[in-house]
Design a protein around this motif. Sequence first.
Motif, PDB file in Angstrom:
ATOM      1  N   ARG A  92     -12.789  58.715 -16.983  1.00  0.00           N
ATOM      2  CA  ARG A  92     -13.209  59.716 -16.003  1.00  0.00           C
ATOM      3  C   ARG A  92     -14.134  59.111 -14.952  1.00  0.00           C
ATOM      4  O   ARG A  92     -13.940  59.328 -13.747  1.00  0.00           O
ATOM      5  CB  ARG A  92     -13.919  60.874 -16.714  1.00  0.00           C
ATOM      6  CG  ARG A  92     -14.381  61.996 -15.770  1.00  0.00           C
ATOM      7  CD  ARG A  92     -15.104  63.077 -16.556  1.00  0.00           C
ATOM      8  NE  ARG A  92     -16.387  62.622 -17.051  1.00  0.00           N
ATOM      9  CZ  ARG A  92     -17.553  62.787 -16.409  1.00  0.00           C
ATOM     10  NH1 ARG A  92     -17.580  63.393 -15.218  1.00  0.00           N
ATOM     11  NH2 ARG A  92     -18.674  62.365 -16.942  1.00  0.00           N
ATOM     12  N   VAL A  93     -15.126  58.341 -15.386  1.00  0.00           N
ATOM     13  CA  VAL A  93     -16.083  57.800 -14.420  1.00  0.00           C
ATOM     14  C   VAL A  93     -15.434  56.728 -13.545  1.00  0.00           C
ATOM     15  O   VAL A  93     -15.739  56.610 -12.355  1.00  0.00           O
ATOM     16  CB  VAL A  93     -17.353  57.267 -15.118  1.00  0.00           C
ATOM     17  CG1 VAL A  93     -18.110  58.393 -15.794  1.00  0.00           C
ATOM     18  CG2 VAL A  93     -17.045  56.169 -16.118  1.00  0.00           C
ATOM     19  N   ILE A  94     -14.515  55.972 -14.112  1.00  0.00           N
ATOM     20  CA  ILE A  94     -13.801  54.969 -13.307  1.00  0.00           C
ATOM     21  C   ILE A  94     -12.917  55.661 -12.271  1.00  0.00           C
ATOM     22  O   ILE A  94     -12.883  55.268 -11.101  1.00  0.00           O
ATOM     23  CB  ILE A  94     -12.968  54.045 -14.213  1.00  0.00           C
ATOM     24  CG1 ILE A  94     -13.887  53.127 -15.021  1.00  0.00           C
ATOM     25  CG2 ILE A  94     -11.991  53.209 -13.384  1.00  0.00           C
ATOM     26  CD1 ILE A  94     -13.170  52.333 -16.102  1.00  0.00           C
ATOM     27  N   ALA A  95     -12.183  56.688 -12.714  1.00  0.00           N
ATOM     28  CA  ALA A  95     -11.337  57.425 -11.777  1.00  0.00           C
ATOM     29  C   ALA A  95     -12.155  57.993 -10.621  1.00  0.00           C
ATOM     30  O   ALA A  95     -11.743  57.950  -9.453  1.00  0.00           O
ATOM     31  CB  ALA A  95     -10.605  58.547 -12.515  1.00  0.00           C
ATOM     32  N   HIS A  96     -13.337  58.515 -10.938  1.00  0.00           N
ATOM     33  CA  HIS A  96     -14.205  59.072  -9.898  1.00  0.00           C
ATOM     34  C   HIS A  96     -14.698  57.974  -8.962  1.00  0.00           C
ATOM     35  O   HIS A  96     -14.715  58.160  -7.729  1.00  0.00           O
ATOM     36  CB  HIS A  96     -15.394  59.780 -10.553  1.00  0.00           C
ATOM     37  CG  HIS A  96     -16.379  60.339  -9.581  1.00  0.00           C
ATOM     38  ND1 HIS A  96     -16.058  61.333  -8.679  1.00  0.00           N
ATOM     39  CD2 HIS A  96     -17.695  60.031  -9.362  1.00  0.00           C
ATOM     40  CE1 HIS A  96     -17.123  61.616  -7.949  1.00  0.00           C
ATOM     41  NE2 HIS A  96     -18.121  60.837  -8.343  1.00  0.00           N
ATOM     42  N   GLU A  97     -15.082  56.825  -9.511  1.00  0.00           N
ATOM     43  CA  GLU A  97     -15.621  55.741  -8.695  1.00  0.00           C
ATOM     44  C   GLU A  97     -14.611  55.221  -7.680  1.00  0.00           C
ATOM     45  O   GLU A  97     -14.984  54.843  -6.578  1.00  0.00           O
ATOM     46  CB  GLU A  97     -16.088  54.589  -9.604  1.00  0.00           C
ATOM     47  CG  GLU A  97     -17.382  54.852 -10.352  1.00  0.00           C
ATOM     48  CD  GLU A  97     -18.588  54.901  -9.426  1.00  0.00           C
ATOM     49  OE1 GLU A  97     -18.669  54.089  -8.492  1.00  0.00           O
ATOM     50  OE2 GLU A  97     -19.455  55.783  -9.642  1.00  0.00           O
ATOM     51  N   ILE A  98     -13.338  55.182  -8.035  1.00  0.00           N
ATOM     52  CA  ILE A  98     -12.346  54.625  -7.108  1.00  0.00           C
ATOM     53  C   ILE A  98     -11.610  55.705  -6.314  1.00  0.00           C
ATOM     54  O   ILE A  98     -10.685  55.395  -5.566  1.00  0.00           O
ATOM     55  CB  ILE A  98     -11.333  53.729  -7.844  1.00  0.00           C
ATOM     56  CG1 ILE A  98     -10.461  54.556  -8.784  1.00  0.00           C
ATOM     57  CG2 ILE A  98     -12.021  52.607  -8.600  1.00  0.00           C
ATOM     58  CD1 ILE A  98      -9.290  53.753  -9.314  1.00  0.00           C
TER      59      ILE A  98
END
Length: 239
Positions: free
Chosen positions: A158-164
């Motif tokens: 989730r946090v990776i998806a949000h970051e990119i």
Amino acid sequence: MKIAVMQPYFFPYIGYFSLIHSVEHFMFFDDVQYIKKSWMSRNRLLNIEKEQPYFVRPTLIKPDYKALFTTVKLDNSDNWKIKIIEQLNGYKNKAPFFNQVKVLVEEILEKDCEYLTTFNIDSTITISKALRCKTKFDKYTDHNFWFDVKPEEGDWGRVIAHEIGATHYINSPGGESFIFPEKFSELNIKLGFIQPQLRQYNQLTKTFLPGLSIIDVLLFNGLEETSAMISEYNIEWKN
């Protein structure tokens, strides 16, 4: 943009490639602890005559205790690549696409890689391209992500998806118990779980053995049919 994040595995099973096919951006999550006797460093092929699976694996320089995956080195002084080709020869004169697949595997094994993660990533990308996947690839350690608080287990995607800036996150089967759709909804990210069809194919055995390495699928189906097979899945959306 749809994204999936997975650890890099050693010649993974067909469902891994369905996940790659389902997204526009696939990130190899390489910044994790190495786990012995896992799909990180082995997979299975088929002994057709005995109708039993057997392991194929690289030889490693013994990793340190609790080593990071990115630090695990291949022992290229050993003949593990030759052994894999010898194991592959068990399919000769049996699997209809033996010659086609042997060329592909030999091409992969010819590359010199110092680290296991590099080998797993490069080989997976090579096979994906041979299967005509148009997915963009990168790895977690390519990015300079900075988190004030380390994400909890199951929350990395989730946090990776949000970051990119991804709009959709596709997860592998399972994981519903520790991945919470409402957290994705808070960031306006659609969460889906892929459900590969994993259809049976003729392995020249009485009983079909599922979940073997993609190499087994390729040997019996070839690049063209395997390319069609990895596109056979559903996405179960959770939010």
